[in-house]
Design an enzyme around this catalytic site. Structure first.
Site, PDB file in Angstrom:
ATOM      1  N   GLU A  78      -3.328  94.895  14.069  1.00 30.44           N
ATOM      2  CA  GLU A  78      -3.538  94.105  12.676  1.00 30.44           C
ATOM      3  C   GLU A  78      -4.237  94.673  11.618  1.00 30.44           C
ATOM      4  O   GLU A  78      -4.536  94.191  10.431  1.00 30.44           O
ATOM      5  CB  GLU A  78      -4.021  92.768  12.854  1.00 30.44           C
ATOM      6  CG  GLU A  78      -2.943  91.910  13.693  1.00 30.44           C
ATOM      7  CD  GLU A  78      -3.453  90.733  14.351  1.00 30.44           C
ATOM      8  OE1 GLU A  78      -4.680  90.252  14.408  1.00 30.44           O
ATOM      9  OE2 GLU A  78      -2.588  89.742  14.643  1.00 30.44           O
ATOM     10  N   LYS A 135      -6.806  98.417  15.425  1.00 24.76           N
ATOM     11  CA  LYS A 135      -7.518  97.078  15.845  1.00 24.76           C
ATOM     12  C   LYS A 135      -7.372  96.965  17.528  1.00 24.76           C
ATOM     13  O   LYS A 135      -8.409  96.556  18.310  1.00 24.76           O
ATOM     14  CB  LYS A 135      -7.180  95.841  15.398  1.00 24.76           C
ATOM     15  CG  LYS A 135      -7.680  94.618  15.793  1.00 24.76           C
ATOM     16  CD  LYS A 135      -7.237  93.552  14.794  1.00 24.76           C
ATOM     17  CE  LYS A 135      -7.832  92.021  15.243  1.00 24.76           C
ATOM     18  NZ  LYS A 135      -7.221  91.206  14.445  1.00 24.76           N
ATOM     19  N   GLN A 136      -6.141  97.330  17.703  1.00 23.22           N
ATOM     20  CA  GLN A 136      -5.780  96.971  19.378  1.00 23.22           C
ATOM     21  C   GLN A 136      -4.485  97.681  19.809  1.00 23.22           C
ATOM     22  O   GLN A 136      -3.944  98.458  18.997  1.00 23.22           O
ATOM     23  CB  GLN A 136      -5.659  95.616  19.560  1.00 23.22           C
ATOM     24  CG  GLN A 136      -4.234  95.150  18.713  1.00 23.22           C
ATOM     25  CD  GLN A 136      -4.327  93.486  18.225  1.00 23.22           C
ATOM     26  OE1 GLN A 136      -4.787  93.138  17.244  1.00 23.22           O
ATOM     27  NE2 GLN A 136      -3.610  92.609  19.121  1.00 23.22           N
ATOM     28  N   TRP A 146       1.513  85.494  20.384  1.00 24.05           N
ATOM     29  CA  TRP A 146       2.196  86.073  21.391  1.00 24.05           C
ATOM     30  C   TRP A 146       1.352  86.403  22.756  1.00 24.05           C
ATOM     31  O   TRP A 146       1.746  86.715  23.735  1.00 24.05           O
ATOM     32  CB  TRP A 146       2.663  87.652  21.065  1.00 24.05           C
ATOM     33  CG  TRP A 146       1.494  88.506  20.616  1.00 24.05           C
ATOM     34  CD1 TRP A 146       0.250  88.371  19.921  1.00 24.05           C
ATOM     35  CD2 TRP A 146       1.387  89.949  20.854  1.00 24.05           C
ATOM     36  NE1 TRP A 146      -0.600  89.314  19.678  1.00 24.05           N
ATOM     37  CE2 TRP A 146       0.062  90.417  20.291  1.00 24.05           C
ATOM     38  CE3 TRP A 146       2.132  90.564  21.516  1.00 24.05           C
ATOM     39  CZ2 TRP A 146      -0.223  91.640  20.535  1.00 24.05           C
ATOM     40  CZ3 TRP A 146       2.018  91.914  21.680  1.00 24.05           C
ATOM     41  CH2 TRP A 146       0.656  92.633  21.255  1.00 24.05           C
ATOM     42  N   ASP A 147       0.104  85.997  22.540  1.00 22.02           N
ATOM     43  CA  ASP A 147      -0.923  86.180  23.686  1.00 22.02           C
ATOM     44  C   ASP A 147      -0.255  85.350  24.793  1.00 22.02           C
ATOM     45  O   ASP A 147      -0.605  85.889  25.941  1.00 22.02           O
ATOM     46  CB  ASP A 147      -2.162  85.086  23.399  1.00 22.02           C
ATOM     47  CG  ASP A 147      -2.827  85.635  22.006  1.00 22.02           C
ATOM     48  OD1 ASP A 147      -2.059  86.095  21.111  1.00 22.02           O
ATOM     49  OD2 ASP A 147      -4.012  85.622  21.710  1.00 22.02           O
TER      50      ASP A 147
HETATM   51  O1  IFM Z   1      -2.665  87.445  18.834  1.00 22.48           O
HETATM   52  C1  IFM Z   1      -4.038  87.757  18.596  1.00 22.48           C
HETATM   53  C2  IFM Z   1      -3.624  89.158  17.790  1.00 22.48           C
HETATM   54  O2  IFM Z   1      -2.953  90.086  18.389  1.00 22.48           O
HETATM   55  C3  IFM Z   1      -4.982  89.673  17.379  1.00 22.48           C
HETATM   56  N1  IFM Z   1      -5.745  88.762  16.568  1.00 22.48           N
HETATM   57  C4  IFM Z   1      -5.995  87.460  17.342  1.00 22.48           C
HETATM   58  C5  IFM Z   1      -4.621  86.806  17.715  1.00 22.48           C
HETATM   59  C6  IFM Z   1      -4.969  85.751  18.757  1.00 22.48           C
HETATM   60  O3  IFM Z   1      -5.809  85.927  20.024  1.00 22.48           O
END
Ligand code: IFM
Length: 784
Positions: free
Chosen positions: A498, A611-612, A355-356
């Site tokens: 994640e 994580k994010q 999804w990046d």
């Molecule tokens: O798509 C990302 C994910 O959101 C977090 N782990 C790494 C992936 C690839 O950059």
């Protein structure tokens, strides 16, 4: 040591410089200085080999799977950059002797890598070295290299071996059969190899021109061995003599569009690639390099016209770094290919797309180069086959996009096993390929964003509607009816965060699924009015009427987590009731993932730690579709989640930077932008070992343009609400709005928007709607 202030005059803020050679931190410069053109990516390993080097050459789309337990990945092709050099019989290496005036530089403007230094050999002889390298943006198959050695004080015998080295692997995995080697006319080297499973032919050709003081050295010793073909040159230098080696190489594969056809012939591939090399040799290194520089100027710097006048030159350089990498990572030439999470810079994430692309990288192309955006969306259209397969295999309808994607038809390619679990000592299971499902809605969101910005109806009727309808069908079949609450839930997923696996009702997933279905309803009704014939055609293939009725019946009953009394939106059903721990140590750590030195994922799953960005990225995306939440909700969620977010994924900081600006935390916004830029450009020696962080690089652009310039969609309209960092005097850039080029200039007192074709359009500035007919100047009150 990296420095960013070496560029002077016209090169100010264009140079990334390594000022000292460190054999223990090779990965950083190999990655961040990698060269490429979207067709291929060449990691910037030094010519002379070192123990921990990673020498990579990737051609986009050439995926191969080595054996049943592995997933497909971009194979590391044969290397053309290595030079084994001996001086008076001694191996040349910067680990011996003494090195002075060392500089390795990536010039972002010309996309040229250079390295220069004086080297005093262990025998006390001094030589001046200069290496140059480029991967042409003008001729996509071409790599050019140059080596110059001047003996400064002593006579010396120089021997060097250079060629094409097929003894390359992906961390030990060999993706090629032995292949065929050949030398034509004692000059043109050719290595032909075929991938073991996907049967892709790769042909690499190389030619050398070696001179001493302009006089060509002929008759090298020819060598062919297992997986390699090369030449050895031996020559004498007297004090003051200069050796120059120019090496040109061409790379072709049977995946190239012009060859990937039913009448494909290997002989033709070999011939065309060799002929291309011969043509290049005739033109010569310098002329080829000039054409490459012109291509960068026209296709990149003049086109995007992104200029920031900042008291801190690093900001300017970081944005140029972003545009540089967005160019080299993107296969603009071929819609069958996507962008890897590490671009083409390293083996990390195996060249797979996430999804990046849609959420972090695509906005740049949608606004700045819509043709390329369309090509990237076409890649997902081609991926519908794999997405439908994944949906079917999981018992769903429509299209369930793979979490990780490679060749469009491959479907899901996420590996199943990952890093060590520090408690059990086993490999951790990667659940993303099974339950990180928001990707399907993210792709629908990208279609929405593309269409709203470009108005490209032709794309929608051919591809876009189908993608939105098929993903909506997936979500409608994925919803789970909760009888007690009398609403639809989405259980057992991973959201963007994640660190929370197997959660129910992840807010991001539920809202995005809802968005996807609502978008399908809107588009269905639009198409019914605008082009009923096309709708009828789609209806025949996709059974749309039934799907539409289902969407209508579920849309009002999907559970959407609402802000609590304190306005915080629960990230999922349990997050807010989990225990909190002191995260200071991890928040302050320069390394990512340090939490896992103390806990395993199962334990992390039970803590309020992210994580994010999760709820926060949702708020950022949703606003572009409809203004659902107030500024107070935004503030409350930012203040709740930011302290709990470790930014262990590179996708996180730029989103937080944008939202911090939105809620008036201007200094924090700038510091988050800066940290996002430092993911690759910062001093941490190993942060980019496996490759650059493509999404974060797209995020740098978004933090500047969507964040500081405040340019983005808002409720489906264009809005520009700038708030530049205090030390940015001015910012200017070009975008496209509904096909028309628009130039935006911002300083602390005014915003000027120029419609380059004088086609009037509406935009919202700081809450007010304006019409821009040709040029619009709006005064900004810096206090407001
Ligand atoms: O798509 C990302 C994910 O959101 C977090 N782990 C790494 C992936 C690839 O950059």
């Amino acid at each position: 040591m990296l420095a960013y202030n070496h560029g002077k005059g016209s090169l100010e803020n264009w140079l990334i410089t390594e000022t000292e050679f460190s054999p223990d931190a090779l990965g950083k410069c190999e990655s961040i200085m990698y060269l490429g053109n979207g067709y291929m990516g060449l990691r910037s390993a030094t010519e002379e080999p070192y123990l921990h080097e990673v020498r990579n050459l990737f051609v986009n789309g050439t995926f191969n799977r080595f054996g049943g337990d592995e997933v497909t990945e971009l194979p590391n092709l044969a290397d053309v950059t290595r030079i084994d050099l001996r001086i008076d019989g001694e191996r040349f290496s910067l680990e011996f002797g003494e090195t002075k005036h060392y500089l390795r530089q990536l010039n972002l403007k010309t996309a040229e890598l250079t390295r220069s230094f004086d080297w005093i050999s262990p025998k006390g002889k001094t030589f001046r070295f200069r290496f140059r390298r480029f991967v042409s943006l003008d001729r996509l198959h071409l790599i050019g290299m140059k080596m110059e050695i001047t003996s400064l004080d002593s006579p010396a015998e120089i021997t060097f071996h250079s060629g094409i080295n097929g003894r390359m692997t992906n961390s030990g995995t060999q993706h090629f059969h032995e292949g065929e080697k050949r030398i034509f006319d004692k000059r043109y080297l050719q290595l032909l190899q075929r991938t073991t499973e996907s049967n892709i032919d790769v042909v690499i050709n190389a030619a050398h021109r070696v001179t001493v003081n302009g006089e060509e050295i002929r008759d090298p010793v020819m060598a062919i061995d297992r997986r390699m073909v090369g030449l050895t040159f031996r020559l004498q230098l007297s004090p003051g003599d200069k050796l120059v080696m120019e090496k040109l190489a061409t790379v072709y594969t049977s995946r190239d569009k012009e060859f990937d056809k039913p009448d494909y012939q290997l002989a033709k591939l070999r011939e065309v690639s060799l002929q291309d090399l011969k043509d290049c040799v005739k033109k010569g290194y310098d002329a080829l390099f000039q054409s490459h520089c012109r291509a960068w100027e026209e296709k990149v710097w003049n086109k995007y016209n992104l200029n920031v006048d900042s008291e801190d030159g690093f900001d300017v350089l970081a944005l140029r770094f972003a545009l540089y990498h967005l160019t080299v990572m993107t296969p603009a030439h071929d819609e069958r290919m996507g962008i890897g999470a590490k671009g083409l810079s390293g083996e990390g994430y195996k060249g797979h797309s996430f999804w990046d692309t849609e959420i972090f990288i695509l906005p740049f192309f949608i606004f700045s180069n819509p043709e390329v955006a369309r090509s990237l969306l076409n890649y997902r259209y081609l991926g519908l086959a794999g997405a439908r397969k994944k949906a079917r295999e999981n018992g769903y309808e429509g299209a369930m996009y793979p979490w990780e994607a490679a060749w469009p038809e491959d479907g899901e390619v996420t590996p199943v096993w990952g890093a060590v679990d520090i408690v059990t000592g086993e490999q951790t299971k990667i659940w993303s390929g099974f339950i990180e499902q928001h990707i399907s809605a993210d792709i629908a969101f990208a279609v929405y964003q593309y269409y709203t910005v470009t108005g490209d109806r032709e794309f929608m009727e051919r591809y876009g509607y189908e993608m939105v309808f098929e993903t909506a069908k997936f979500w409608a079949s994925r919803l789970e009816w909760n009888e007690e609450k009398r609403e639809y839930h989405i259980n057992d997923v991973i959201g963007p965060d994640e660190y929370k696996e197997h959660v129910n009702n992840n807010a991001f997933t539920n809202y995005m699924a809802h968005f996807n279905i609502q978008l399908a309803i809107t588009y269905y009704e639009k198409l019914e009015k605008e082009n009923p014939r096309r709708l009828a055609e789609l209806e025949e293939r996709l059974a749309l009427r039934k799907a539409y009725e289902k969407w209508k019946s579920v849309i009002g009953r999907i559970y959407l987590p609402q802000p609590r009394e304190d306005l915080v939106i629960p990230q999922d059903d349990t997050y807010l009731s989990l225990k909190t721990i002191d995260l200071t140590k991890y928040k302050q750590s320069k390394k990512v993932g340090t939490l896992f030195q103390d806990y395993n994922l199962e334990q992390v799953n039970k803590m309020q730690v992210s994580k994010q960005a999760d709820v926060l990225i949702l708020l950022y995306l949703l606003e572009q579709w409809e203004k659902k939440f107030s500024q107070d909700v935004l503030k409350a969620n930012f203040r709740y989640y930011e302290p709990k977010t470790l930014h262990d994924s590179s996708l996180s900081l730029s989103t937080h930077a944008i939202l911090a600006n939105d809620i008036g935390e201007y200094e924090l916004a700038y510091s988050l932008f800066r940290r996002a830029a430092e993911i690759d450009l910062g001093p941490f020696p190993h942060s980019s070992d496996h490759g650059i962080h493509a999404a974060s690089i797209g995020g740098i652009w978004q933090a500047a343009v969507a964040g500081f310039a405040g340019l983005r969609l808002s409720g489906g309209k264009l809005r520009i609400s700038p708030r530049l960092p205090k030390h940015w005097r001015r910012m200017e850039f070009s975008i496209y709005w509904k096909g028309q080029p628009v130039t935006v200039s911002i300083d602390h007192s005014a915003l000027i928007v120029k419609a380059e074709r004088n086609e009037p359009f509406e935009l919202e500035v700081c809450g007010k709607t304006y019409t821009c007919k040709d040029q619009l100047t709006i005064h900004i009150d810096p206090k407001n």
